[in-house]
Design a protein around this motif. Structure first.
Motif, PDB file in Angstrom:
ATOM      1  N   ASP A 137     145.046  62.663  -1.144  1.00 13.69           N
ATOM      2  CA  ASP A 137     146.240  61.851  -0.924  1.00 13.69           C
ATOM      3  C   ASP A 137     146.531  60.900  -2.081  1.00 13.69           C
ATOM      4  O   ASP A 137     147.599  60.316  -2.142  1.00 13.69           O
ATOM      5  N   SER A 138     145.593  60.717  -2.981  1.00 17.65           N
ATOM      6  CA  SER A 138     145.707  59.654  -3.974  1.00 17.65           C
ATOM      7  C   SER A 138     146.916  59.792  -4.898  1.00 17.65           C
ATOM      8  O   SER A 138     147.447  58.792  -5.352  1.00 17.65           O
ATOM      9  N   GLU A 139     147.382  61.001  -5.174  1.00 15.61           N
ATOM     10  CA  GLU A 139     148.483  61.198  -6.107  1.00 15.61           C
ATOM     11  C   GLU A 139     149.747  61.736  -5.453  1.00 15.61           C
ATOM     12  O   GLU A 139     150.758  61.910  -6.120  1.00 15.61           O
ATOM     13  N   VAL A 140     149.693  61.987  -4.163  1.00 15.18           N
ATOM     14  CA  VAL A 140     150.803  62.634  -3.475  1.00 15.18           C
ATOM     15  C   VAL A 140     152.094  61.823  -3.565  1.00 15.18           C
ATOM     16  O   VAL A 140     153.156  62.362  -3.897  1.00 15.18           O
ATOM     17  N   ASP A 141     152.027  60.529  -3.267  1.00 19.23           N
ATOM     18  CA  ASP A 141     153.246  59.713  -3.291  1.00 19.23           C
ATOM     19  C   ASP A 141     153.900  59.719  -4.668  1.00 19.23           C
ATOM     20  O   ASP A 141     155.127  59.821  -4.782  1.00 19.23           O
ATOM     21  N   ASP A 142     153.081  59.622  -5.723  1.00 16.40           N
ATOM     22  CA  ASP A 142     153.624  59.633  -7.080  1.00 16.40           C
ATOM     23  C   ASP A 142     154.297  60.962  -7.395  1.00 16.40           C
ATOM     24  O   ASP A 142     155.378  61.004  -7.979  1.00 16.40           O
ATOM     25  N   VAL A 143     153.651  62.057  -7.014  1.00 12.10           N
ATOM     26  CA  VAL A 143     154.202  63.383  -7.292  1.00 12.10           C
ATOM     27  C   VAL A 143     155.519  63.588  -6.549  1.00 12.10           C
ATOM     28  O   VAL A 143     156.503  64.053  -7.129  1.00 12.10           O
ATOM     29  N   VAL A 144     155.554  63.230  -5.277  1.00 15.32           N
ATOM     30  CA  VAL A 144     156.776  63.417  -4.488  1.00 15.32           C
ATOM     31  C   VAL A 144     157.890  62.510  -5.012  1.00 15.32           C
ATOM     32  O   VAL A 144     159.044  62.940  -5.137  1.00 15.32           O
ATOM     33  N   GLN A 145     157.550  61.280  -5.367  1.00 12.46           N
ATOM     34  CA  GLN A 145     158.560  60.379  -5.924  1.00 12.46           C
ATOM     35  C   GLN A 145     159.102  60.935  -7.239  1.00 12.46           C
ATOM     36  O   GLN A 145     160.321  60.945  -7.454  1.00 12.46           O
ATOM     37  N   ASP A 146     158.228  61.413  -8.112  1.00  5.10           N
ATOM     38  CA  ASP A 146     158.672  62.018  -9.371  1.00  5.10           C
ATOM     39  C   ASP A 146     159.583  63.218  -9.107  1.00  5.10           C
ATOM     40  O   ASP A 146     160.576  63.422  -9.809  1.00  5.10           O
ATOM     41  N   ALA A 147     159.232  64.003  -8.087  1.00  8.19           N
ATOM     42  CA  ALA A 147     160.039  65.173  -7.747  1.00  8.19           C
ATOM     43  C   ALA A 147     161.437  64.754  -7.288  1.00  8.19           C
ATOM     44  O   ALA A 147     162.437  65.356  -7.695  1.00  8.19           O
ATOM     45  N   PHE A 148     161.515  63.710  -6.461  1.00  8.86           N
ATOM     46  CA  PHE A 148     162.826  63.261  -5.998  1.00  8.86           C
ATOM     47  C   PHE A 148     163.640  62.632  -7.127  1.00  8.86           C
ATOM     48  O   PHE A 148     164.864  62.801  -7.185  1.00  8.86           O
ATOM     49  N   VAL A 149     162.987  61.941  -8.046  1.00  5.34           N
ATOM     50  CA  VAL A 149     163.712  61.375  -9.196  1.00  5.34           C
ATOM     51  C   VAL A 149     164.296  62.511 -10.034  1.00  5.34           C
ATOM     52  O   VAL A 149     165.471  62.474 -10.430  1.00  5.34           O
ATOM     53  N   GLN A 150     163.476  63.532 -10.292  1.00  5.26           N
ATOM     54  CA  GLN A 150     163.972  64.672 -11.054  1.00  5.26           C
ATOM     55  C   GLN A 150     165.107  65.364 -10.303  1.00  5.26           C
ATOM     56  O   GLN A 150     166.109  65.753 -10.909  1.00  5.26           O
TER      57      GLN A 150
END
Length: 188
Positions: free
Chosen positions: A52-65
């Protein structure tokens, strides 16, 4: 009150309508897409990343893109598959940036807090066993299985995503399932 009515109207809108409006800069339409697919993207990213440690960052980056690239999306009706492809790519990029010597056993595995300690321990053991079994699959089998079982892609969509014929996708998923059944036999 008008905002709440508009939000309810957007919740019932189809993906094509939401994506079209969001591509035109309609923030509430994009927020509806985020609410609609954010959880699925988190589950999918977690399965790829293994923690779970990187999930929020990855999903946020995906939504920004996604927000920045939505005006270039050719088929607005395929926004779900497009979002899943973005989060998949972001997750894989994150995995590539990890150090090769990182100990995967150091990651924490979440269990529902409402369960008793024995159930939490059992859930954690099952999750670890599945993660281990998935990590032992060949990469193409793992990617096909995750896209099918976690993201809910069709065989055709998986083939498009991975540039493989549908028949190959079916075979890879069948072999992945057979391997996982064998590896997870103790959990039956």
């Amino acid at each position: 009150m008008a905002d709440q009515g508009r939000r309810l109207d957007l919740e019932g809108a189809d993906d094509r309508t939401l994506a079209g409006r969001a591509a035109d800069g309609d923030v509430p339409a994009f927020e509806t897409l985020v609410r609609r697919y954010g959880r699925l993207m988190r589950v999918y990213a977690r399965r790829i990343l293994g923690s779970d440690s990187e999930v929020d960052d990855v999903v946020q980056d995906a939504f920004v893109q996604a927000w920045n690239s939505l005006p270039t999306l050719a088929d607005l009706g395929s926004v779900k598959a497009w979002l899943m492809r973005i989060v998949s790519n972001k997750s894989i990029d994150r995995l590539r940036r990890r150090h090769d010597d990182e100990d995967l056993d150091q990651h924490e595995y979440a269990a529902p807090e409402s369960q008793n300690p024995a159930a939490q321990a059992q859930a954690r053991s099952l999750d670890e066993a599945l993660s281990r079994a998935l990590s032992e699959l060949p990469e193409e089998q793992r990617r096909c299985w995750v896209l099918r079982e976690i993201a809910g892609y069709s065989y055709l969509d998986i083939g498009r995503e991975l540039d493989l014929p549908s028949s190959t996708v079916r075979g890879l998923i069948a072999r992945a399932r057979k391997n996982l059944i064998r590896e997870m036999e103790a959990w039956r």
